[in-house]
Design a protein around this motif. Structure first.
Motif, PDB file in Angstrom:
ATOM      1  N   TYR A   1      43.048  68.710  -0.672  1.00 41.93           N
ATOM      2  CA  TYR A   1      43.441  70.029  -1.146  1.00 41.93           C
ATOM      3  C   TYR A   1      43.165  71.122  -0.110  1.00 41.93           C
ATOM      4  O   TYR A   1      44.049  71.909   0.236  1.00 41.93           O
ATOM      5  N   CYS A   2      41.926  71.147   0.363  1.00 42.22           N
ATOM      6  CA  CYS A   2      41.542  72.254   1.245  1.00 42.22           C
ATOM      7  C   CYS A   2      42.351  72.259   2.534  1.00 42.22           C
ATOM      8  O   CYS A   2      42.771  73.301   3.008  1.00 42.22           O
ATOM      9  N   GLN A   3      42.586  71.053   3.033  1.00 48.50           N
ATOM     10  CA  GLN A   3      43.332  71.014   4.291  1.00 48.50           C
ATOM     11  C   GLN A   3      44.777  71.441   4.071  1.00 48.50           C
ATOM     12  O   GLN A   3      45.305  72.229   4.849  1.00 48.50           O
ATOM     13  N   ASP A   4      45.353  70.936   2.999  1.00 50.19           N
ATOM     14  CA  ASP A   4      46.759  71.275   2.749  1.00 50.19           C
ATOM     15  C   ASP A   4      46.929  72.756   2.480  1.00 50.19           C
ATOM     16  O   ASP A   4      47.941  73.350   2.824  1.00 50.19           O
ATOM     17  N   HIS A   5      45.950  73.343   1.867  1.00 52.70           N
ATOM     18  CA  HIS A   5      46.108  74.750   1.474  1.00 52.70           C
ATOM     19  C   HIS A   5      45.328  75.702   2.368  1.00 52.70           C
ATOM     20  O   HIS A   5      45.181  76.883   2.053  1.00 52.70           O
ATOM     21  N   HIS A   6      44.853  75.141   3.449  1.00 58.10           N
ATOM     22  CA  HIS A   6      44.121  75.974   4.409  1.00 58.10           C
ATOM     23  C   HIS A   6      42.997  76.773   3.766  1.00 58.10           C
ATOM     24  O   HIS A   6      42.858  77.969   3.980  1.00 58.10           O
ATOM     25  N   ARG A   7      42.261  76.048   2.965  1.00 60.45           N
ATOM     26  CA  ARG A   7      41.089  76.691   2.381  1.00 60.45           C
ATOM     27  C   ARG A   7      39.864  76.241   3.173  1.00 60.45           C
ATOM     28  O   ARG A   7      39.840  75.110   3.671  1.00 60.45           O
ATOM     29  N   PRO A   8      38.869  77.073   3.279  1.00 60.80           N
ATOM     30  CA  PRO A   8      37.628  76.584   3.900  1.00 60.80           C
ATOM     31  C   PRO A   8      37.029  75.482   3.038  1.00 60.80           C
ATOM     32  O   PRO A   8      37.223  75.496   1.816  1.00 60.80           O
TER      33      PRO A   8
END
Lengths: 827, 102
Positions: free
Chosen positions: A146-153
């Motif tokens: 999730y975080c990588q796909d959505h560019h979340r820290p």
């Protein structure tokens, strides 16, 4: 590829990895309760795989965002409710008080409260880190997908940010608007301050808090220089340190001496270095170092150096350690060590000028000593004062050498043999030695050597002699006008050689070879040929003796002749007479017949050996041994007998005495008669008569009226009652030794020196032009200066004049129409 | 927490009950296994040195173990021979790999 395998079919997974629909709320409840367990350190009952699987499923069901948000909210809630509370519980009045004013609480109370606070914070931070890394493990799938796909820290980072926002950036209390972070900074600074004041603090504890600050960032971008440590703490630390050291420097400069200040500063620098290693972060080290250096050294070095107990004091008292400290400190902030160098140079020049002045004073103010001496009725006055000048000269050299020794030691021991400093030292020495207010250095050095050659080296070992000579050479190195030195040295050497004053010819030669090494062949050429002349003269003398014996005329009254034939170009003969004879020619002195005969005999002998050479007799430089018989005359002590004395007198003295030989005992000669009969130059005559008639121990003549000065109207008679203690009596001619020149003599010397410099310059110019054919004025001057640097430093004006003169004499011509002034060489 | 000793071998269990004893170093190539066994986190798996997977069957897990060893063996060598993967297992292996963070 796989499909290409044909019949084999890729089967769907047999059992739903993401099988039945899951209930997000239920799953979250499971996860949330597990997180609570983790936070309360009960993780051992939890199955990682199970939790991971739950999170995995949630993410697979595209609920990643929901999960992320929930986790964040959960952490936010946890931090603000549980952790913040426990941190706030640590705020004690002491802690808060410390942040406002120092008053009221003791340092110890503050330290304890501070440590408690730091410990709590460190604990909270440590727990948070561990929990969050576990959470992050569990939520790994979310982070990855999730975080990588959505560019979340990543969730871990987010949680760390939450810690910053919810704990560090929360207000300390409702009343007090300050944030925990600010308080934390303050507490750490306070602790460091305590350490500076000598307390022991828990460095490790602070270090962990510092690490916390280092791993958190000011904002969410996480730029390298936006770490809380750099942005918040370090700046405050540097500021307070700067302030602290500024005040400390004030205090120290006021209250203690420079040595203590240096020691203290060095300790502070080490302390800060150590502190960065043990308590803070290494990255701060260069920064704090700079702060300390700025405050304690750079801004203060001037004051420090100028302090009453500063560099000057240290030099005067040989505080080598402290000088070393200052050197060390100064080199920290300034590669060139400008302050120190300036102070040292100033001190050298000061001390040097003192020595110069002392020498001038000693040589110019012999008046009181002389008055005393004349009161006692002893010794001729001028001799005394002249001696004093020589003593002053020697003292000057010795003082300068002592000074040089002193600074060499300092340089060696305290300045780590720093090259630029050595250059500076050398320059300063050269400065005062060549100072225009003190033109006598060349002469003094030469006199020093002279003195040592005559007396100083008696009974010294070779090593010691060598050391003395070496010292003289060292000084010589500083002297700019080497040609002037050469002139003096030649003159002094000439006296030594002719009057046999030199103790050891070997040492003389040693000295010359030393000078040769130092100053080159040209310099010593003439000195060496002086020695050659001496050797040739010895041969001549013995040759002449044989020649006379060969003539076979046995004469009981024969006079033996020892002769020195000197090449007039190499020997500074012109400086030997006193420049009285301004007419330029040397008045021929009238020799008594006995002497004249042998003189002619030698001339004849010499001309047979070397034809075409002209001999000029220099009566003023020779000496003679006379056997004198004093008749029986009643003595003061009642004895009544004939006395024989061997008198060693100057040639002129001998001529004078011989006049009295032919005179009846009760007759007298006036000064004018003596002058008329001998044609001895006036000044020489005065001096010789002074030594024969005035000096108490060698009063062979009686002068009327009895006074110190010889006047033209004085009458002289033979002193029949002369009594001497020894058979051999040396009649010294007044002012025959080497001594400091009078002002008139000096002007004379300088004028001659200038003349010979003129020739040197012309020679150099011609040499350069012969090689270059054409050259601009500027370049010519520069090259000329370069060529002559080893001998002296000519003035540009002089060079110009010489060039003009060369143009007039058509050695050079101006190049017409050249853009800059240029010359062409005319062959 | 029961003895948190780290053993040389760990046990991987599939949902259908097959157990595989695998070298810890090899097993930890998989991120999920590594994290579950991390002694500093102190999950149950770490204490028991045993990880159960409720969503991976024995056949797949066996292939996973094979791969873990294969990977460890060839970690530093070149010209690695291909590993035989039956096509019918492909999808399940892919999912398992995703799950295990291999």
């Amino acid at each position: 590829m796989i499909a290409g395998r044909g019949r084999q079919r890729i089967r769907p997974p047999r059992r739903g990895l993401h099988g039945e629909e899951i209930d997000f709320e239920n799953t979250w409840a499971v996860i949330e309760s597990a997180f609570r367990e983790i936070h309360t350190k009960n993780a051992s009952r939890l199955s990682y795989e199970e939790l991971y699987r739950h999170a995995y499923r949630v993410v697979l069901k595209k609920k990643g965002e929901e999960l992320y948000k929930r986790v964040r909210d959960f952490e936010h809630g946890w931090l603000s409710n549980e952790v913040r509370g426990s941190i706030q519980a640590l705020f004690s009045p002491n802690l808060l008080a410390s942040s406002q004013a120092v008053g009221g609480t003791t340092a110890n109370e503050r330290r304890v409260a501070g440590e408690k606070f730091l410990k709590g914070l460190k604990q909270a931070w440590g727990d948070h880190q561990i929990c969050m890394s576990m959470l992050a493990d569990v939520l790994m799938y979310m982070d990855r997908v999730y975080c990588q796909d959505h560019h979340r820290p990543s969730i871990y980072t987010t949680a760390m940010i939450l810690f910053r926002d919810d704990i560090l950036n929360s207000p300390t209390s409702d009343v007090d608007g300050r944030e925990v972070l600010e308080l934390l900074n303050h507490v750490i600074l306070d602790q460091i301050q305590m350490e500076r004041d000598g307390d022991v603090i828990d460095k490790h504890l602070i270090k962990s808090c510092v690490h916390m600050l280092d791993s958190l960032h000011q904002d969410d971008i996480e730029a390298e220089d936006q770490r809380l440590y750099n942005a918040s703490f370090e700046a405050a630390y540097l500021d307070t340190s700067r302030e602290f050291y500024r005040l400390e420097a004030d205090l120290m400069l006021r209250d203690s001496d420079a040595g203590a200040y240096c020691r203290h500063t060095r300790r502070r620098i080490y302390e800060e270095e150590e502190r960065c290693r043990s308590t803070l972060l290494d990255v701060t080290q260069p920064k704090i170092q700079k702060v300390v250096e700025d405050e304690l050294i750079k801004n203060r070095i001037h004051e420090l150096v100028e302090m009453e107990s500063g560099v000057r004091f240290m030099i005067d008292n040989d505080r080598l350690d402290e000088l070393n400290l200052i050197y060390d400190l100064n080199s920290r902030v300034d590669d060139k060590k400008a302050e120190l160098m300036r102070a040292i140079q100033k001190r050298i020049v000061e001390m040097g000028t003192d020595i110069n002045n002392a020498a001038i004073a000693a040589s110019q103010a012999p008046a009181p000593a002389v008055v005393e001496a004349s009161d006692k009725g002893k010794g001729p006055l001028p001799e005394k004062s002249l001696n004093q000048q020589t003593v002053a000269a020697i003292k000057w050299v010795e003082d300068v050498l002592a000074l040089k020794d002193k600074y060499d030691t300092i340089w060696d021991k305290s300045f780590k043999q720093d090259q630029p400093l050595q250059t500076a030292l050398t320059r300063s020495f050269a400065d005062f030695i060549n100072s225009p207010t003190f033109p006598r250095s060349s002469e003094y050095i030469s006199l020093f050597i002279d003195e040592n050659m005559k007396k100083g080296i008696k009974g010294k070992t070779e090593m010691e002699v060598d050391a003395v000579l070496e010292k003289a050479i060292i000084l010589l190195r500083y002297v700019q006008d080497k040609d002037l030195f050469e002139r003096y040295y030649k003159k002094h050497l000439c006296r030594r050689l002719l009057m046999n004053k030199s103790i050891s010819n070997d040492v003389e030669k040693q000295m010359i070879s030393k000078m040769k090494i130092e100053l080159g062949n040209n310099f010593t050429l003439k000195l060496e040929s002086m020695f050659k002349d001496m050797t040739i003269s010895e041969e001549l003398t013995s040759g002449f003796k044989k020649h006379v014996e060969g003539l076979g005329e046995k004469d009981p009254k024969r006079i033996e002749l020892a002769i020195n034939v000197l090449t007039s170009m190499t020997w500074p003969l012109e400086t030997m007479d006193n420049g009285d004879d301004a007419e330029g020619h040397r008045p021929r002195c009238i020799y008594p017949p006995a002497i004249d005969r042998i003189k002619r005999g030698f001339e004849k002998y010499y001309n047979e050996k070397h034809s075409g050479r002209q001999l000029t007799w220099l009566g003023n430089m020779g000496s003679a041994d006379i056997k004198a018989v004093f008749p029986r005359v009643p003595q003061k002590d009642g004895s009544f007998k004939e006395r024989r004395h061997d008198l060693n007198v100057s040639t002129y003295g001998m001529i004078i005495l011989l006049l009295f030989n032919e005179l009846p005992a009760d007759q007298h000669l006036t000064f004018e008669e003596i002058q008329a009969q001998t044609n001895i130059p006036r000044t020489d005559l005065i001096r010789n008569l002074q030594s024969l008639a005035v000096a108490p121990k060698t009063r062979i003549l009686i002068k009327e009226p009895m006074s110190k000065d010889v006047k033209p109207s004085d009458r002289f008679t033979f002193n029949e009652g002369f009594q001497g203690k020894f058979v051999k009596i040396k009649v010294g001619v007044v002012s025959s030794g080497n001594k400091v020149e009078s002002d008139r003599e000096r002007r004379e010397t300088e004028k001659k020196n200038d003349d010979s410099r003129g020739f040197c310059i012309e020679a150099a110019v011609v040499r350069i032009m012969k090689q270059r054919k054409e050259l601009s004025h500027q370049q010519l001057v520069i090259e000329t200066l370069n060529q002559l640097v080893g001998q002296f430093k000519p003035e540009v004006g002089m060079i110009k004049k010489r060039i003009e003169s060369l143009i007039e004499r058509e050695y050079l011509e101006r190049i017409e129409g050249a853009r800059t002034d240029s010359y062409r060489y005319l062959a | 927490m029961s003895s948190p000793t780290t053993t040389e071998y760990v046990t991987l269990v599939s949902y259908d009950g097959y157990e595989f004893k695998v070298l810890r170093s090899a097993a930890c190539l998989a991120g999920t296994i590594k994290r579950s066994l991390d002694p500093s986190s102190g999950f149950r798996e770490g204490a028991e040195n045993r990880v159960s997977f409720t969503n991976i069957n024995g056949v797949t897990l066996e292939k996973v173990c094979e791969y873990l060893y294969y990977n460890q063996k060839h970690a530093e060598s070149k010209d690695v021979p291909d590993m035989e993967i039956p096509p019918e297992l492909c999808l399940e292996l892919l999912i398992a790999a995703d799950y295990l963070d291999v």
